[in-house]
Each structure stands twice: as structure tokens, then as C-alpha cells.
Design a protein around this motif. Sequence first.
Motif, short mmCIF file in Angstrom:
data_model
loop_
_atom_site.label_atom_id
_atom_site.label_comp_id
_atom_site.label_asym_id
_atom_site.label_seq_id
_atom_site.Cartn_x
_atom_site.Cartn_y
_atom_site.Cartn_z
N LEU A 62 11.01 -5.41 2.72
CA LEU A 62 10.54 -4.02 1.43
C LEU A 62 10.03 -3.05 2.30
O LEU A 62 10.07 -2.13 1.70
CB LEU A 62 9.47 -4.81 0.62
N ASP A 63 9.09 -3.16 3.22
CA ASP A 63 8.62 -2.08 3.90
C ASP A 63 9.63 -0.96 4.50
O ASP A 63 9.56 0.17 4.62
CB ASP A 63 7.55 -2.38 5.04
N MET A 65 12.75 -1.15 3.40
CA MET A 65 13.39 -0.34 2.14
C MET A 65 12.82 0.92 1.82
O MET A 65 13.29 1.96 1.48
CB MET A 65 13.48 -1.47 1.34
N VAL A 66 11.42 0.90 1.70
CA VAL A 66 10.61 1.83 1.27
C VAL A 66 10.77 3.06 2.30
O VAL A 66 10.89 4.27 1.93
CB VAL A 66 9.27 1.60 0.97
N ILE A 69 14.26 4.81 1.75
CA ILE A 69 14.14 5.46 0.56
C ILE A 69 13.61 6.79 0.55
O ILE A 69 13.66 8.04 0.37
CB ILE A 69 13.47 4.80 -0.70
N GLU A 70 12.28 6.84 1.43
CA GLU A 70 11.46 8.06 1.58
C GLU A 70 12.24 9.00 2.76
O GLU A 70 12.09 10.20 2.34
CB GLU A 70 10.17 7.76 2.26
N LYS A 74 16.27 8.01 -2.84
CA LYS A 74 16.83 6.73 -3.54
C LYS A 74 18.29 7.23 -3.95
O LYS A 74 18.67 8.12 -4.27
CB LYS A 74 16.16 6.31 -4.71
N ASP A 121 4.56 -6.45 -4.33
CA ASP A 121 5.86 -6.53 -3.94
C ASP A 121 6.48 -5.43 -4.75
O ASP A 121 7.50 -4.77 -4.62
CB ASP A 121 6.58 -7.84 -3.56
N GLU A 123 5.39 -2.88 -6.33
CA GLU A 123 5.25 -1.41 -6.16
C GLU A 123 6.62 -0.95 -5.05
O GLU A 123 6.77 0.02 -5.29
CB GLU A 123 3.99 -1.30 -5.42
N TYR A 124 6.73 -1.83 -4.12
CA TYR A 124 8.04 -1.46 -3.14
C TYR A 124 9.25 -1.45 -3.90
O TYR A 124 10.02 -0.31 -4.02
CB TYR A 124 8.13 -2.59 -2.19
N LYS A 127 9.98 1.91 -6.17
CA LYS A 127 10.41 3.27 -5.42
C LYS A 127 12.08 3.10 -5.43
O LYS A 127 12.50 4.24 -5.46
CB LYS A 127 10.22 3.22 -3.83
N LEU A 128 12.59 2.09 -5.53
CA LEU A 128 14.20 1.98 -5.85
C LEU A 128 14.67 2.53 -7.23
O LEU A 128 15.76 2.81 -7.31
CB LEU A 128 14.66 0.70 -5.50
#
Length: 129
Positions: A62-63, A65-66, A69-70, A74, A121, A123-124, A127-128
Motif C-alpha cells: 500500500l505505501d 502504491m500511494v 500514484i503521487e 491515478k 489501510d 486511506e491508502y 488515493k486510487l
Amino acid sequence: MSSIKSLVMADAVAAYHHITIKKSLFSTKAIYTPTGSPVKVIVLEYSPSDGENVGRLLDMPLDKMVADIEHKGKPATGANGNFRLEVCLSDDHQFCALQLFRFADFSYRPLFEPRFYEGKDVEYIIKLL
């Protein structure tokens, strides 16, 4: 907005230990029981390239992935895509269930079993979306 009954993963969500299904004459609602928050259904569709990217992102920790995306943004959603992401998200963002599908042989085929996230989790995952 879609109904939880219309989802392919509806049975898996209904069977999840922290979900209660409330049926009435005209509707079926899912409640995340630890917080009492209603669960909303979101269905997103993606082009072939963006859908592949969604699958790749969901297979990352997850970290990471974020961070991806950043850095890259996305994936873009579309009206009618080759990929469909079914999402159940509680109003308080403490619960999320999702499943990704690819269109093949005239129907959407799951790429993995439903995945469930709770607490931080979620919150991550947001972001998607």
C-alpha cells in the motif's frame, strides 16, 4: 449509484464478519458494524492500459502504491472500459472492499478474489479511487 445486490462480489461482502446487511421492501443496505457506518457502492471502469495499471497498483504494498500514484497520478476512469473495479466504501472511510474485473468472452472476469481493507489501510486505497 449502484446497489450492493448488483455487484459480483456481493456475497463475499455480505459474508464479511464486520458487515451487516439490512434488507427492506425496496432496498438492501450494507453497514460496517464496528462504526455503524453505511457502505456505499462505487463502480469504476478503465481503458485497457489504465486497467492494467490499476491491477499493477493493487498488487503493490500500500505505501508503494500511494508513492506511485503521487508520482505518476491515478489511472483515468472512462464510461465503458475493458476493466471494471467494484468498490464498497464505508461513509467514514474505515472499511473498503474491492475486486477488479477484465472484459473477456462477452463478460467481466475477476482478476482476483475480493480484497478487504479496514482502518488506516483504507486511506491508502482511497488515493486510487
